[in-house]
Design a protein around this motif. Structure first.
Motif, PDB file in Angstrom:
ATOM      1  N   GLU A   1      12.679 -51.505   0.644  1.00  0.00           N
ATOM      2  CA  GLU A   1      12.622 -50.029   0.661  1.00  0.00           C
ATOM      3  C   GLU A   1      11.350 -49.436   1.045  1.00  0.00           C
ATOM      4  O   GLU A   1      10.407 -49.817   0.251  1.00  0.00           O
ATOM      5  CB  GLU A   1      13.130 -49.386  -0.610  1.00  0.00           C
ATOM      6  N   VAL A   2      11.225 -48.521   1.986  1.00  0.00           N
ATOM      7  CA  VAL A   2       9.691 -48.037   2.612  1.00  0.00           C
ATOM      8  C   VAL A   2       9.787 -46.765   2.362  1.00  0.00           C
ATOM      9  O   VAL A   2      10.729 -45.815   2.989  1.00  0.00           O
ATOM     10  CB  VAL A   2       9.581 -48.738   3.833  1.00  0.00           C
ATOM     11  N   PHE A   3       8.870 -46.233   1.663  1.00  0.00           N
ATOM     12  CA  PHE A   3       8.660 -44.722   1.297  1.00  0.00           C
ATOM     13  C   PHE A   3       7.411 -44.208   2.150  1.00  0.00           C
ATOM     14  O   PHE A   3       6.532 -44.967   1.866  1.00  0.00           O
ATOM     15  CB  PHE A   3       8.762 -44.377  -0.058  1.00  0.00           C
ATOM     16  N   ASP A   4       7.509 -43.379   3.123  1.00  0.00           N
ATOM     17  CA  ASP A   4       6.502 -42.963   4.012  1.00  0.00           C
ATOM     18  C   ASP A   4       5.860 -41.704   3.479  1.00  0.00           C
ATOM     19  O   ASP A   4       6.542 -40.758   3.358  1.00  0.00           O
ATOM     20  CB  ASP A   4       6.930 -42.594   5.438  1.00  0.00           C
ATOM     21  N   TYR A   5       4.611 -41.733   3.176  1.00  0.00           N
ATOM     22  CA  TYR A   5       3.880 -40.568   2.967  1.00  0.00           C
ATOM     23  C   TYR A   5       2.768 -40.349   3.775  1.00  0.00           C
ATOM     24  O   TYR A   5       1.823 -40.831   3.759  1.00  0.00           O
ATOM     25  CB  TYR A   5       3.213 -40.675   1.405  1.00  0.00           C
ATOM     26  N   ASP A   6       3.052 -39.197   4.911  1.00  0.00           N
ATOM     27  CA  ASP A   6       2.024 -38.965   5.857  1.00  0.00           C
ATOM     28  C   ASP A   6       1.419 -40.317   6.229  1.00  0.00           C
ATOM     29  O   ASP A   6       0.138 -40.361   6.654  1.00  0.00           O
ATOM     30  CB  ASP A   6       0.913 -38.211   5.238  1.00  0.00           C
ATOM     31  N   GLY A   7       2.034 -41.182   6.941  1.00  0.00           N
ATOM     32  CA  GLY A   7       1.743 -42.455   7.396  1.00  0.00           C
ATOM     33  C   GLY A   7       1.361 -43.520   6.277  1.00  0.00           C
ATOM     34  O   GLY A   7       0.995 -44.649   7.095  1.00  0.00           O
ATOM     35  N   PHE A   8       1.052 -43.275   5.113  1.00  0.00           N
ATOM     36  CA  PHE A   8       0.964 -44.649   4.347  1.00  0.00           C
ATOM     37  C   PHE A   8       2.335 -44.726   3.614  1.00  0.00           C
ATOM     38  O   PHE A   8       3.073 -43.807   3.122  1.00  0.00           O
ATOM     39  CB  PHE A   8      -0.025 -43.924   3.100  1.00  0.00           C
ATOM     40  N   LYS A   9       2.393 -46.178   3.614  1.00  0.00           N
ATOM     41  CA  LYS A   9       3.784 -46.656   3.312  1.00  0.00           C
ATOM     42  C   LYS A   9       3.780 -47.247   1.777  1.00  0.00           C
ATOM     43  O   LYS A   9       2.903 -47.873   1.680  1.00  0.00           O
ATOM     44  CB  LYS A   9       4.245 -47.814   4.063  1.00  0.00           C
ATOM     45  N   ILE A  10       4.690 -46.739   0.984  1.00  0.00           N
ATOM     46  CA  ILE A  10       4.901 -47.593  -0.082  1.00  0.00           C
ATOM     47  C   ILE A  10       6.087 -48.392  -0.033  1.00  0.00           C
ATOM     48  O   ILE A  10       7.201 -47.832   0.279  1.00  0.00           O
ATOM     49  CB  ILE A  10       5.027 -46.350  -1.385  1.00  0.00           C
ATOM     50  N   VAL A  11       5.948 -49.514  -0.760  1.00  0.00           N
ATOM     51  CA  VAL A  11       7.341 -50.384  -0.267  1.00  0.00           C
ATOM     52  C   VAL A  11       7.613 -50.986  -1.754  1.00  0.00           C
ATOM     53  O   VAL A  11       6.735 -51.478  -2.487  1.00  0.00           O
ATOM     54  CB  VAL A  11       6.597 -51.619   0.321  1.00  0.00           C
ATOM     55  N   SER A  12       8.979 -51.130  -1.912  1.00  0.00           N
ATOM     56  CA  SER A  12       9.653 -52.000  -3.058  1.00  0.00           C
ATOM     57  C   SER A  12      10.732 -52.674  -2.834  1.00  0.00           C
ATOM     58  O   SER A  12      11.578 -52.273  -1.747  1.00  0.00           O
ATOM     59  CB  SER A  12       9.794 -50.755  -4.033  1.00  0.00           C
ATOM     60  N   ASP A  13      10.743 -54.001  -3.093  1.00  0.00           N
ATOM     61  CA  ASP A  13      12.022 -54.624  -3.134  1.00  0.00           C
ATOM     62  C   ASP A  13      13.193 -53.828  -3.948  1.00  0.00           C
ATOM     63  O   ASP A  13      13.035 -53.100  -4.803  1.00  0.00           O
ATOM     64  CB  ASP A  13      11.914 -55.992  -3.670  1.00  0.00           C
ATOM     65  N   ARG A  14      14.492 -54.223  -3.471  1.00  0.00           N
ATOM     66  CA  ARG A  14      15.549 -53.447  -4.010  1.00  0.00           C
ATOM     67  C   ARG A  14      15.724 -53.652  -5.496  1.00  0.00           C
ATOM     68  O   ARG A  14      16.289 -52.804  -6.267  1.00  0.00           O
ATOM     69  CB  ARG A  14      16.799 -53.592  -3.187  1.00  0.00           C
TER      70      ARG A  14
END
Length: 118
Positions: free
Chosen positions: A64-77
């Motif tokens: 799962e990818v969460f985008d914050y103004d072009g910066f990505k936070i990634v976490s496995d499900r």
């Protein structure tokens, strides 16, 4: 705690100070990294948080990818089951500073705030 920046999908929340800090750390590396956040067995409360920079080429369709103004936070499900709604904050205080996790899914947290139990 500072105000959260709301991503389009709400899974992992990031404060403005945490976003500033991770962008600053990424810029010092000179590479377009994302921040991978997850959990693993261990720690004094049963599970511990993991957080590290990772090359964006390692993002998989299972993440799962969460985008914050072009910066990505990634976490496995699997980790996201334990982290959904997590607030990641940052403080530069001399005592108690650094990244802080506020997890609504945790029913116990150790004193250092780096591990939790559900």
């Amino acid at each position: 705690m500072t105000q959260a920046i709301q991503p389009q999908q709400r899974g992992i929340l990031l404060s403005e100070s945490a976003l500033h800090q991770v962008k600053s750390l990424r810029d010092k590396q000179g590479t377009d990294f994302c921040l991978r956040v997850g959990v693993r067995q261990g720690g004094c409360s049963g599970m511990s948080y993991m957080m590290d920079f990772e090359d964006t080429s390692k993002i998989t369709p299972q993440d799962e990818v969460f985008d914050y103004d072009g910066f990505k936070i990634v976490s496995d499900r699997k980790s996201l089951l334990y982290l959904y709604g997590l607030m990641l904050d940052y403080s530069d205080a001399m005592i108690g500073g650094g990244f802080q996790f506020t997890n609504p899914n945790a029913n116990q947290t150790c004193g250092c705030g780096k591990s939790f139990g559900v």
